[in-house]
Design a protein around this motif. Structure first.
Motif, PDB file in Angstrom:
ATOM      1  N   TYR A   1       0.842  -1.184   0.000  1.00  0.00           N
ATOM      2  CA  TYR A   1       0.000   0.000   0.000  1.00  0.00           C
ATOM      3  C   TYR A   1       0.886   1.245   0.000  1.00  0.00           C
ATOM      4  O   TYR A   1       2.082   1.168   0.251  1.00  0.00           O
ATOM      5  CB  TYR A   1      -0.890   0.024   1.243  1.00  0.00           C
ATOM      6  CG  TYR A   1      -2.012  -0.982   1.258  1.00  0.00           C
ATOM      7  CD1 TYR A   1      -1.950  -2.163   0.512  1.00  0.00           C
ATOM      8  CD2 TYR A   1      -3.144  -0.789   2.039  1.00  0.00           C
ATOM      9  CE1 TYR A   1      -2.978  -3.083   0.532  1.00  0.00           C
ATOM     10  CE2 TYR A   1      -4.173  -1.709   2.067  1.00  0.00           C
ATOM     11  CZ  TYR A   1      -4.089  -2.859   1.312  1.00  0.00           C
ATOM     12  OH  TYR A   1      -5.109  -3.771   1.337  1.00  0.00           O
ATOM     13  N   SER A   2       0.282   2.392  -0.258  1.00  0.00           N
ATOM     14  CA  SER A   2       0.987   3.670  -0.182  1.00  0.00           C
ATOM     15  C   SER A   2       0.148   4.613   0.670  1.00  0.00           C
ATOM     16  O   SER A   2      -0.931   5.035   0.257  1.00  0.00           O
ATOM     17  CB  SER A   2       1.195   4.266  -1.580  1.00  0.00           C
ATOM     18  OG  SER A   2       1.802   5.538  -1.501  1.00  0.00           O
ATOM     19  N   CYS A   3       0.641   4.913   1.884  1.00  0.00           N
ATOM     20  CA  CYS A   3      -0.138   5.690   2.838  1.00  0.00           C
ATOM     21  C   CYS A   3       0.716   6.788   3.469  1.00  0.00           C
ATOM     22  O   CYS A   3       1.878   6.549   3.814  1.00  0.00           O
ATOM     23  CB  CYS A   3      -0.671   4.784   3.954  1.00  0.00           C
ATOM     24  SG  CYS A   3      -1.689   3.411   3.369  1.00  0.00           S
ATOM     25  N   GLU A   4       0.134   7.976   3.620  1.00  0.00           N
ATOM     26  CA  GLU A   4       0.837   9.099   4.243  1.00  0.00           C
ATOM     27  C   GLU A   4      -0.143   9.960   5.035  1.00  0.00           C
ATOM     28  O   GLU A   4      -1.324  10.040   4.702  1.00  0.00           O
ATOM     29  CB  GLU A   4       1.532   9.986   3.193  1.00  0.00           C
ATOM     30  CG  GLU A   4       2.660   9.316   2.438  1.00  0.00           C
ATOM     31  CD  GLU A   4       3.380  10.287   1.503  1.00  0.00           C
ATOM     32  OE1 GLU A   4       3.022  11.482   1.501  1.00  0.00           O
ATOM     33  OE2 GLU A   4       4.281   9.841   0.779  1.00  0.00           O
ATOM     34  N   LEU A   5       0.389  10.597   6.070  1.00  0.00           N
ATOM     35  CA  LEU A   5      -0.373  11.593   6.824  1.00  0.00           C
ATOM     36  C   LEU A   5       0.521  12.797   7.065  1.00  0.00           C
ATOM     37  O   LEU A   5       1.642  12.654   7.556  1.00  0.00           O
ATOM     38  CB  LEU A   5      -0.835  11.026   8.170  1.00  0.00           C
ATOM     39  CG  LEU A   5      -1.468  12.048   9.126  1.00  0.00           C
ATOM     40  CD1 LEU A   5      -2.853  12.451   8.637  1.00  0.00           C
ATOM     41  CD2 LEU A   5      -1.545  11.510  10.551  1.00  0.00           C
ATOM     42  N   GLU A   6       0.032  13.981   6.702  1.00  0.00           N
ATOM     43  CA  GLU A   6       0.748  15.221   6.956  1.00  0.00           C
ATOM     44  C   GLU A   6      -0.023  16.059   7.968  1.00  0.00           C
ATOM     45  O   GLU A   6      -1.247  16.157   7.910  1.00  0.00           O
ATOM     46  CB  GLU A   6       0.913  16.030   5.667  1.00  0.00           C
ATOM     47  CG  GLU A   6       1.763  15.350   4.611  1.00  0.00           C
ATOM     48  CD  GLU A   6       1.828  16.177   3.337  1.00  0.00           C
ATOM     49  OE1 GLU A   6       2.432  17.264   3.360  1.00  0.00           O
ATOM     50  OE2 GLU A   6       1.257  15.734   2.327  1.00  0.00           O
ATOM     51  N   VAL A   7       0.720  16.640   8.907  1.00  0.00           N
ATOM     52  CA  VAL A   7       0.139  17.545   9.895  1.00  0.00           C
ATOM     53  C   VAL A   7       0.911  18.862   9.826  1.00  0.00           C
ATOM     54  O   VAL A   7       2.147  18.869   9.884  1.00  0.00           O
ATOM     55  CB  VAL A   7       0.229  16.950  11.317  1.00  0.00           C
ATOM     56  CG1 VAL A   7      -0.338  17.938  12.334  1.00  0.00           C
ATOM     57  CG2 VAL A   7      -0.525  15.621  11.388  1.00  0.00           C
ATOM     58  N   TYR A   8       0.175  19.958   9.706  1.00  0.00           N
ATOM     59  CA  TYR A   8       0.791  21.284   9.585  1.00  0.00           C
ATOM     60  C   TYR A   8       0.435  22.148  10.786  1.00  0.00           C
ATOM     61  O   TYR A   8      -0.710  22.154  11.259  1.00  0.00           O
ATOM     62  CB  TYR A   8       0.326  21.980   8.302  1.00  0.00           C
ATOM     63  CG  TYR A   8       0.884  21.360   7.046  1.00  0.00           C
ATOM     64  CD1 TYR A   8       2.082  21.811   6.506  1.00  0.00           C
ATOM     65  CD2 TYR A   8       0.227  20.302   6.411  1.00  0.00           C
ATOM     66  CE1 TYR A   8       2.611  21.237   5.359  1.00  0.00           C
ATOM     67  CE2 TYR A   8       0.748  19.720   5.270  1.00  0.00           C
ATOM     68  CZ  TYR A   8       1.941  20.193   4.749  1.00  0.00           C
ATOM     69  OH  TYR A   8       2.471  19.611   3.627  1.00  0.00           O
ATOM     70  N   ALA A   9       1.433  22.858  11.276  1.00  0.00           N
ATOM     71  CA  ALA A   9       1.258  23.882  12.308  1.00  0.00           C
ATOM     72  C   ALA A   9       2.221  25.011  11.978  1.00  0.00           C
ATOM     73  O   ALA A   9       3.088  24.856  11.108  1.00  0.00           O
ATOM     74  CB  ALA A   9       1.525  23.308  13.700  1.00  0.00           C
TER      75      ALA A   9
END
Length: 438
Positions: free
Chosen positions: A336-344
């Motif tokens: 699979y290809s999975c990503e999570l980005e969090v911005y602050a």
């Protein structure tokens, strides 16, 4: 105006649709340095047996070639010779008997040699002996059989009724019933909370060292999350289970599979303003939705029950932050290809490949280059089981290592979000194809 059925988009019935300000990142967390690999952990000390009941004899409990899940394996390593699986409950008695026979051929025989197989919980209760009284239940049945107040689909309530005070571990999603049953799931959560039952839900990605490092960065720098962006692209060629492709049985890929990334999004972004959820989908009957390497015969599934190939959703968090999630059924092969980005403000935290070899990319103020952190030996499945057992054993040597990160009520809110996304995507499709009124 006529009445309409309850909707996950309504929000107020679950308490997640209000616009109260929330502390987006202030959720339970664990110091990532305290999450120890399974092979570095000593068995929980003691001479008494630790009686466990496994509800479900499927892949999540005993493993498969499709993924790293295998709860029994983690229990064996956490509890060592203290582990006694007193019962295995599954209507598929032959399958249950077969997996036990395999276990009894290994060095963990002592945990399973006296395990009794029962078709259902009622049968177990009628035949329970005092020495087999369980300390914990692990519920790994298909989600359509749990998470409601209805007879036959209320395993949590039945366990609490007959075994008050006994701990529960429940797999995710907590249910896959019709959208109108979401309110029932919250009633189950209320019963669990008010009874004081120790309960953990299997959103294991919260227990990743990389995820806890992200939480640590946010908390130590007193950051407010501005946006979460999640992507989940599955390798559909390896999915040969017909029910997964059938919305009437699995509830669809957002609810059944994308739930982990909706949950991680909430873990960082906070509560969702359900009224703001908007989504679009690419469906099986659109030109771009054709898949060339499916392992099942989709023509055997009613057209209205066939799943979308792509679902893209956006929403607002109560804090004002924005969430985005896209689920894609497009890749072939196995990975699979999975990503999570969090911005602050000043920060980008990007989690890549969380299921297999998690990598965390961190960009901080004052430097355009990313720090890269790798976590090759991490096992969130073990960490979630380990934390839950430490709570049952009331181990308080280091309270910071023993926080259950996903309560039943929190899992209900993730479930409501996934249904809201599905409903919003179906609404946008209906609007597209609706005929103009005369």
């Amino acid at each position: 105006m006529g009445s309409r059925r309850p909707s996950a988009l309504d929000g107020p019935m679950t308490g997640v649709g209000s616009r109260r300000p929330s502390l987006a990142s202030r959720r339970p967390s664990i110091d990532p340095t305290k999450l120890v690999p399974m092979d570095k952990v000593s068995h929980v000390s003691g001479t008494d047996d630790f009686n466990v009941v496994f509800v479900g004899a499927g892949n999540i409990m005993f493993g498969s070639d499709e993924g790293p899940w295998n709860h029994s394996f983690r229990f064996e390593h956490k509890l060592g010779p203290r582990l006694k699986v007193v019962a295995l409950i599954d209507p598929a008695v032959d399958r249950a008997t077969a997996v036990l026979a395999k276990k009894c051929e290994t060095f963990v025989r002592s945990a399973y040699e006296n395990t009794r197989v029962f078709r259902n919980l009622e049968e177990f209760i009628k035949n329970l002996s005092k020495k087999d009284t369980p300390r914990a239940f692990v519920i790994g049945t298909p989600p359509m059989f749990r998470g409601t107040m209805q007879s036959g689909r209320d395993v949590e309530l039945q366990i609490m009724k007959h075994f008050p005070g006994v701990a529960l571990f429940v797999e995710k999603p907590i249910s896959t019933g019709p959208v109108g049953e979401i309110e029932e799931a919250f009633k189950v959560a209320k019963t669990i909370r008010e009874s004081g039952t120790l309960c953990s839900v299997g959103y294991m990605l919260r227990y990743l060292k990389a995820v806890q490092m992200m939480k640590q960065i946010i908390d130590e720098n007193n950051l407010t999350v501005m946006a979460t962006i999640a992507r989940y692209a599955c390798a559909y060629e390896a999915i040969a289970k017909p029910d997964w492709w059938n919305k009437s049985k699995s509830a669809g890929p957002i609810i059944e599979q994308g739930t982990h990334f909706c949950d991680l999004s909430r873990y960082f972004g906070g509560e969702v303003d359900m009224a703001t959820v908007v989504a679009h989908s690419l469906e099986w009957d659109e030109n771009a939705g054709h898949l060339s390497k499916m392992q099942i015969d989709e023509t055997a599934i009613a057209p209205e029950d066939r799943i979308p190939r792509v679902t893209s959703a956006t929403w607002k968090y109560e804090s004002g932050a924005v969430g985005n999630f896209i689920h894609v059924i497009a890749l072939q092969g196995h990975d699979y290809s999975c990503e999570l980005e969090v911005y602050a403000d000043g920060y980008q935290l990007k989690l890549v490949n969380p299921y297999v070899q998690p990598v965390l990319h961190v960009r901080k103020p004052g430097n355009d280059h990313e720090e890269i952190h790798r976590f090759p030996d991490d096992d969130p499945f073990f960490s979630e089981i380990s934390v839950w057992i430490d709570n049952i054993e009331d181990i308080e040597e280091d309270p910071e290592t023993s926080q259950i990160l996903s309560s039943y009520e929190d899992a209900c809110k993730t479930y409501a979000l996934t249904w809201a996304i599905r409903e919003a995507s179906e609404l946008s499709r209906h609007k597209k194809f609706a005929k103009p009124s005369a």
